[in-house]
Design a protein around this motif. Structure first.
Motif, PDB file in Angstrom:
ATOM      1  N   ALA A  14       0.894  -1.325  -0.063  1.00 35.96           N
ATOM      2  CA  ALA A  14      -0.008  -0.007   0.045  1.00 35.96           C
ATOM      3  C   ALA A  14       0.885   1.313   0.013  1.00 35.96           C
ATOM      4  O   ALA A  14       1.933   1.295   0.579  1.00 35.96           O
ATOM      5  N   SER A  86      -5.479   4.677   2.191  1.00 29.05           N
ATOM      6  CA  SER A  86      -6.205   3.793   1.394  1.00 29.05           C
ATOM      7  C   SER A  86      -5.477   3.289  -0.197  1.00 29.05           C
ATOM      8  O   SER A  86      -6.132   2.303  -0.809  1.00 29.05           O
ATOM      9  N   VAL A  88      -3.282   1.815  -2.991  1.00 24.15           N
ATOM     10  CA  VAL A  88      -2.439   0.622  -3.097  1.00 24.15           C
ATOM     11  C   VAL A  88      -1.611   0.693  -4.290  1.00 24.15           C
ATOM     12  O   VAL A  88      -1.930   1.188  -5.361  1.00 24.15           O
ATOM     13  N   ASP A  90      -0.569  -1.332  -7.388  1.00 20.01           N
ATOM     14  CA  ASP A  90      -1.217  -2.595  -8.085  1.00 20.01           C
ATOM     15  C   ASP A  90       0.037  -3.306  -8.660  1.00 20.01           C
ATOM     16  O   ASP A  90      -0.234  -4.475  -8.680  1.00 20.01           O
ATOM     17  N   VAL A  93       0.903  -5.553  -5.808  1.00 22.51           N
ATOM     18  CA  VAL A  93      -0.224  -6.587  -5.543  1.00 22.51           C
ATOM     19  C   VAL A  93       0.207  -7.786  -6.203  1.00 22.51           C
ATOM     20  O   VAL A  93       0.060  -8.943  -6.158  1.00 22.51           O
ATOM     21  N   TYR A 120      -9.510  -2.728   4.907  1.00 20.01           N
ATOM     22  CA  TYR A 120      -8.608  -3.689   3.914  1.00 20.01           C
ATOM     23  C   TYR A 120      -9.277  -4.819   3.592  1.00 20.01           C
ATOM     24  O   TYR A 120      -9.344  -5.309   2.498  1.00 20.01           O
ATOM     25  N   HIS A 123     -12.284  -4.060   1.491  1.00 23.80           N
ATOM     26  CA  HIS A 123     -12.186  -3.591  -0.145  1.00 23.80           C
ATOM     27  C   HIS A 123     -10.942  -4.325  -1.004  1.00 23.80           C
ATOM     28  O   HIS A 123     -10.663  -4.048  -2.071  1.00 23.80           O
ATOM     29  N   HIS A 124     -10.205  -5.240  -0.221  1.00 19.67           N
ATOM     30  CA  HIS A 124      -9.149  -5.844  -0.988  1.00 19.67           C
ATOM     31  C   HIS A 124      -8.854  -7.181  -0.975  1.00 19.67           C
ATOM     32  O   HIS A 124      -8.493  -7.910   0.051  1.00 19.67           O
ATOM     33  N   ARG A 125      -9.456  -7.930  -1.951  1.00 20.63           N
ATOM     34  CA  ARG A 125      -9.650  -9.427  -1.964  1.00 20.63           C
ATOM     35  C   ARG A 125      -8.138 -10.201  -2.090  1.00 20.63           C
ATOM     36  O   ARG A 125      -8.145 -11.235  -1.805  1.00 20.63           O
ATOM     37  N   TRP A 126      -7.002  -9.297  -2.542  1.00 17.22           N
ATOM     38  CA  TRP A 126      -5.819 -10.012  -2.713  1.00 17.22           C
ATOM     39  C   TRP A 126      -5.296 -10.496  -1.129  1.00 17.22           C
ATOM     40  O   TRP A 126      -4.370 -11.059  -1.192  1.00 17.22           O
TER      41      TRP A 126
END
Length: 205
Positions: A14, A86, A88, A90, A93, A120, A123-126
């Motif tokens: 992030a 908030s 990130v 990418d 990721v 997190y 909102h962040h499936r990773w």
């Protein structure tokens, strides 16, 4: 090569706190930036460890600033704080996803308060790629405290030497190395990829 890569969150996967978010926090608190940030950081560790709630933390900040804030203002400060942290990266990721897909285990260790952790998770499936997610507010320890790293070793059921720790703060990397973890000081995607994929890169700066 270490079996598992233990990633920091902020400043690695992030983004660091945004300047626009910082400005909104100061504006919402209605105080000068210099005094605001002194109190914000001085009182942050118990909040990150989960020892106080968001409302309790912001009341402590207000007391340190010798000002008063109502519940509505605290709610806006919490929202502004979440928004400021908030963004990130990418590309990072993607590196996490590639590392997990290669068969390596990945884990996460972050100094983070409960409200931001919930954000997190929502909102962040990773986050599902991590075998262990160690949020300081949930484990009761925050970097660079040695017990934060030891907690991760126990959760992963691995000796420290089998875990590569990646963080953007030198004091956090040094604390990990002090208990036997190889460490990589994060300065960017290219170097992080090399540290993860090349065995002898982990201890380089």
């Amino acid at each position: 090569m270490a079996d598992t890569v233990l990633f920091d969150l902020f400043g690695v996967i992030a983004r660091k706190q945004s300047s626009s978010g910082q400005e909104l926090l100061v504006t919402t608190a209605a105080v000068s930036a210099s005094v605001f940030w002194e109190s914000y950081w001085a009182l942050r560790m118990p909040y990150d460890r989960g020892e106080v709630t968001g409302f309790e933390y912001w009341r402590q900040v207000a007391a340190a600033l010798r000002t008063t804030i109502d519940d509505n203002q605290i709610a806006r400060l919490i929202d502004a704080d979440i928004a400021s942290w908030s963004a990130v990266d990418d590309d990072m990721v993607t590196l996490v996803e590639q590392t997990a897909a290669s068969g390596r285990r990945v884990a996460l260790l972050s100094n983070i308060p409960e409200e931001l952790a919930v954000h997190y998770e929502e909102h962040h499936r990773w986050l599902q790629h991590f075998d262990v997610v160690a949020f300081s507010c949930r484990i009761g320890h925050a970097k660079p405290e040695p017990d934060a790293y030891r907690w991760c070793c126990r959760a992963l059921d691995l000796a420290p030497g089998r875990i590569l720790f990646v963080d953007d703060r030198a004091e956090n990397v040094q604390a990990a190395e002090a208990i036997g973890m190889p460490g990589h000081l994060f300065i960017g995607l290219t170097q992080a990829r090399q540290a993860i994929t090349e065995p002898d890169m982990a201890l380089r700066r």
